[in-house]
Design a protein around this motif. Sequence first.
Motif, PDB file in Angstrom:
ATOM      1  N   LEU A  78      -3.680   3.053  -3.560  1.00  0.00           N
ATOM      2  CA  LEU A  78      -3.275   1.809  -4.195  1.00  0.00           C
ATOM      3  C   LEU A  78      -2.323   2.123  -5.346  1.00  0.00           C
ATOM      4  CD1 LEU A  78      -6.615  -0.232  -4.408  1.00  0.00           C
ATOM      5  CD2 LEU A  78      -5.045   0.043  -2.498  1.00  0.00           C
ATOM      6  N   SER A 132     -11.860  -2.396  -2.190  1.00  0.00           N
ATOM      7  CA  SER A 132     -10.633  -1.609  -2.351  1.00  0.00           C
ATOM      8  C   SER A 132     -10.368  -1.230  -3.797  1.00  0.00           C
ATOM      9  CB  SER A 132      -9.433  -2.398  -1.819  1.00  0.00           C
ATOM     10  OG  SER A 132      -9.477  -2.486  -0.421  1.00  0.00           O
ATOM     11  N   ASN A 133     -10.598  -2.160  -4.711  1.00  0.00           N
ATOM     12  CA  ASN A 133     -10.179  -1.933  -6.092  1.00  0.00           C
ATOM     13  C   ASN A 133     -11.088  -0.998  -6.873  1.00  0.00           C
ATOM     14  OD1 ASN A 133      -7.670  -3.576  -6.781  1.00  0.00           O
ATOM     15  ND2 ASN A 133      -8.920  -5.055  -5.670  1.00  0.00           N
ATOM     16  N   LYS A 152      -5.040  -2.127   6.730  1.00  0.00           N
ATOM     17  CA  LYS A 152      -4.722  -0.791   6.211  1.00  0.00           C
ATOM     18  C   LYS A 152      -4.187   0.120   7.308  1.00  0.00           C
ATOM     19  CE  LYS A 152      -7.758  -0.621   2.181  1.00  0.00           C
ATOM     20  NZ  LYS A 152      -8.868   0.091   1.508  1.00  0.00           N
ATOM     21  N   ARG A 166      -9.073   1.720  -8.355  1.00  0.00           N
ATOM     22  CA  ARG A 166      -8.332   1.356  -9.564  1.00  0.00           C
ATOM     23  C   ARG A 166      -9.261   1.317 -10.780  1.00  0.00           C
ATOM     24  NH1 ARG A 166      -4.923  -3.082  -6.474  1.00  0.00           N
ATOM     25  NH2 ARG A 166      -2.897  -2.052  -6.292  1.00  0.00           N
ATOM     26  N   LEU A 189       0.862  -1.184   0.000  1.00  0.00           N
ATOM     27  CA  LEU A 189       0.000   0.000   0.000  1.00  0.00           C
ATOM     28  C   LEU A 189       0.896   1.231   0.000  1.00  0.00           C
ATOM     29  CD1 LEU A 189      -3.166   0.443   0.282  1.00  0.00           C
ATOM     30  CD2 LEU A 189      -2.714   0.916   2.687  1.00  0.00           C
ATOM     31  N   GLN A 235      -9.976  -5.957   6.845  1.00  0.00           N
ATOM     32  CA  GLN A 235      -9.287  -5.132   5.858  1.00  0.00           C
ATOM     33  C   GLN A 235      -8.873  -3.787   6.454  1.00  0.00           C
ATOM     34  OE1 GLN A 235      -9.868  -5.297   1.333  1.00  0.00           O
ATOM     35  NE2 GLN A 235     -11.367  -3.784   1.966  1.00  0.00           N
ATOM     36  N   ILE A 283      -5.077  -5.558  -3.061  1.00  0.00           N
ATOM     37  CA  ILE A 283      -4.530  -4.208  -3.012  1.00  0.00           C
ATOM     38  C   ILE A 283      -3.065  -4.222  -3.444  1.00  0.00           C
ATOM     39  CG2 ILE A 283      -6.141  -3.357  -1.257  1.00  0.00           C
ATOM     40  CD1 ILE A 283      -3.986  -3.680   0.849  1.00  0.00           C
ATOM     41  N   ASN A 284      -2.402  -5.409  -3.350  1.00  0.00           N
ATOM     42  CA  ASN A 284      -1.017  -5.498  -3.797  1.00  0.00           C
ATOM     43  C   ASN A 284      -0.986  -5.683  -5.306  1.00  0.00           C
ATOM     44  OD1 ASN A 284       1.701  -6.618  -4.446  1.00  0.00           O
ATOM     45  ND2 ASN A 284       1.952  -6.524  -2.223  1.00  0.00           N
ATOM     46  N   ASN A 292     -14.113  -7.818  -3.800  1.00  0.00           N
ATOM     47  CA  ASN A 292     -13.173  -6.712  -3.656  1.00  0.00           C
ATOM     48  C   ASN A 292     -12.784  -6.124  -5.015  1.00  0.00           C
ATOM     49  OD1 ASN A 292     -12.108  -5.139  -1.637  1.00  0.00           O
ATOM     50  ND2 ASN A 292     -10.333  -6.438  -1.237  1.00  0.00           N
ATOM     51  N   ASN A 323      -3.346  -9.020  -0.265  1.00  0.00           N
ATOM     52  CA  ASN A 323      -4.680  -8.857  -0.839  1.00  0.00           C
ATOM     53  C   ASN A 323      -4.542  -8.297  -2.246  1.00  0.00           C
ATOM     54  OD1 ASN A 323      -5.271  -8.657   2.230  1.00  0.00           O
ATOM     55  ND2 ASN A 323      -7.260  -8.977   1.280  1.00  0.00           N
TER      56      ASN A 323
END
Length: 430
Positions: free
Chosen positions: A29, A308-309, A196, A312, A23, A192, A216-217, A250, A214
């Motif tokens: 992200l 999270s995504n 974070k 993105r 993160l 989660q 997130i990586n 996610n 996760n």
Amino acid sequence: MKYFSTNNKELRYSFKEAVIKGLAPDKGLFFPVEIPKLSDQFFNELPNQNLAEISYEVAKYFVGEDIEEKELKNICKEVFNFPIPLVKVEEGMYSLELFHGPTCAFKDVGARFMSRCLSAFAKESNKDVTILVATSGDTGSAVANGFLGVEGVNVIILYPKGKVSHIQEQQLTTMGQNITALEVEGTFDDCQALVKEAFADDELNAKYKLTSANSINIARLLPQSFYYFYAWAQLQEKNKEVIVSVPSGNYGNLTGGLLAKQMGLPIHNFVAATNRNKIVPDYLDSGKYEPKPSVQTISNAMDVGAPSNFSRMMEIYKEKYSDVIKDLKGAWYSDEEIKVIMKEVFDREAYILDPHGAVGYLGLNKYLSKEKQVGIFLETAHPAKFKDIVEDVIEKEVEIPNYLQECLKKGKKCVVIGKAFQEFKTFLLQ
């Protein structure tokens, strides 16, 4: 290739830095500065290549010089050594079966790729890497299996108490060695949030080299684009528009598909299919993104109320809602609707859907026009991981793969903690 933070587009990081950090320091992200356009030659050669070869050809653009060509080829060959078949379920509808890896879930793809990348980077460092991973079911076991016994890496898995299936819990809590399981008295979103918050804690970062496994990586996310190319390579009906339905929690899996489309993969539309945690389908309907507390369902890997995504996904489309809805449709289903279609498809086609694949099937069926289109839905986990639910619905015993049978024989080992960050931090510092 350089990466920026979704919270600060001026920052620049290498692939290696992004993978190790997990993160960004500002809690954003990591995202590639540019998405490569793949050549016509690459697409022409796809049907003649295996998954490992395809994966290397895509991965090299994102990895750059941080992993040498020979080592990256070896990583892809070692990681993608199990089948991901495209199976015809009925006329015009195919299942991409992502559950033939070592832990019987699609998370094996991203987790194994990330583990090999981190292992390569850990060899260059004299400090152990500590991986924190929140899971709503399959992520934790895939990550644990990928990193089991890897020198220089310790894994701490957080999962919500009473909200994963029995087999999933056995997978999470029976590995030992460098794997520690924490049973959190809360939801996946709580797990989660703890991860974070740990990344943002100065004291923890001073003591540990923390990273996440996760989606997130970035090293977990990128390989989830690879199998979309492989699915298209296996598809015979390339003369029709292709629609892909992705069961989503996610939204890393879907983001991988959207990246593949940006790289040139000719997918006409995606369907973001989910359960009662319908935050993204609601956004697609209204243009308003409103995270909510997650609710428990039989498709538990999708029980995510603040995906999270999403950031993105917005980065891909520069937050332009009109462009998002050109590529993406939304659908959501209740537990009862999921059970009905599982039974119907089994009775009609003798095909066993797990609760997540059933959501993907429903979403595809909602939007697919079979006259001019062909559809693919993702089957993300082996039905045996939801044995009680599936058997109750289809009224037939589900065969358990050998790996899962071995997990069921082992004794559970975990630590129970509350959802307060200070309790988690105290555990880590001890």
